[in-house]
Design an enzyme around this catalytic site. Sequence first.
Site, PDB file in Angstrom:
ATOM      1  N   CYS A 277       0.795  -1.230   0.000  1.00  0.00           N
ATOM      2  CA  CYS A 277       0.000   0.000   0.000  1.00  0.00           C
ATOM      3  C   CYS A 277       0.827   1.279   0.000  1.00  0.00           C
ATOM      4  O   CYS A 277       0.767   2.071  -0.933  1.00  0.00           O
ATOM      5  CB  CYS A 277      -0.943   0.007   1.212  1.00  0.00           C
ATOM      6  N   ILE A 278       1.585   1.491   1.067  1.00  0.00           N
ATOM      7  CA  ILE A 278       2.191   2.812   1.274  1.00  0.00           C
ATOM      8  C   ILE A 278       3.155   3.223   0.164  1.00  0.00           C
ATOM      9  O   ILE A 278       3.174   4.382  -0.230  1.00  0.00           O
ATOM     10  CB  ILE A 278       2.893   2.870   2.649  1.00  0.00           C
TER      11      ILE A 278
END
Length: 446
Positions: A277-278
Amino acid sequence: MTSQIAQRFIERVNDRSIVIGIVGLGYVGIPLALAALRRGIKVIGFDIDQKRVDDLNAGKSAIKHIPMDLIVEGVKTGHFLATTDFDRMAEPDALLIAVPTPLTKHREPDLSYVVKTTEAIGKRLRREQLVVLESTTYPGTTDEVMRPILEKATGLKSGEEFFLAFSPEREDPGNPDFGTSTIPKVVGGDGADALAMSMALYGALVVKAVPVSSTATAEAVKLTENIFRAVNIALVNELKGVYSAMGIDVWEVIDAAATKPFGFMPFYPGPGLGGHCIPIDPFYLTWKAREYDITTRFIELAGQINSRMPYIVVNKLAELVDMKVRKNLSDSRILILGIAYKKNIDDMRESPALKLIELIEKRGAHVEFHDPFIPVIPATREHAELTGRKSVPVSKESLAGFDAVLIATDHDELDYGAIVRDSKLVVDTRNACARKGVMAENVFKA
């Protein structure tokens, strides 16, 4: 007021006669299946990987931190089946899509998995089915990409004959406190019926379903959650450099600041960003923002800071090897401890450790790794040359053969006391040694 179709769907959810199809049996799909099985709901899992399908049907999984008891029981009772036969997509009442949404080499969204999956569904979609995308993406994907494909392929209309929604996954692999069932799910539907059906479905699977006004809003929620983390991690990564120059330990500062019961949330620096995600999600929004002639300078700056961290760590490693071991990095043997993107799991997606290996080897050093959760580096999109490399054992004898140990992932089961005692130099990017109460003259933070 919901239609009769929606009401029938909700009734099947309530009496647990509904069948759920999950497309993509990985870090998101399998926990979703477990959440459904826990509620007594039948699951058909779809994946293109025949080995993964065979393993799941045999009660095995390559994801070590996910317990398989419910899968084993589900296979026995007929409540769970994994398959590569996409023709069976017409059987479930709801199809939940959990496929990868990576970036291209040019840092642009790669929706190829979503598009191919949507096309596959379009060939089999029947009336009254609910289709939900869970994969992280930019606002507008569900409405602008998926809906046209499905409507064109079937001649059916979204919101009337089939139903479309977006509910972003919120998985945190290895988190001991929160799992799929105990994390609220945000839900956005293409129309009132799609929202009502999705709310009923996720309300049966997780602790709470949270409705929002549209699929685009739900897509934006997921991006916002991860951009928030990316920006704050960039902030502490930058503070680490500033405080280090002043002789101040940034980890001590953050831990002390975290004692404030309001107005502060601790984030910690590291050797770079990893995970599904990040490192990726912010670029989905910056790309989409350009369509509106908007430059997301704050988000892009955070991305630049975080992307530079592996380079900063390698420079610090080279400096310490020169000063403490009296060798050039190009003549050194380096052991990387931990190559998972976070501690205590076997997930390597976007792991900064791979970039560290690449950068250190470009400087001429010999690099090996040890990870108790990852015996062999699997194939990755950006580091194919590392595929097949094996974890080496850690012992007093093996550590003596390395000029420096670089802690990239702070797995709890590593014996930091022995590692520090038997190593010439330890460069710690995670503050692991200090947190374990192991500090010595040969340990340096980076």
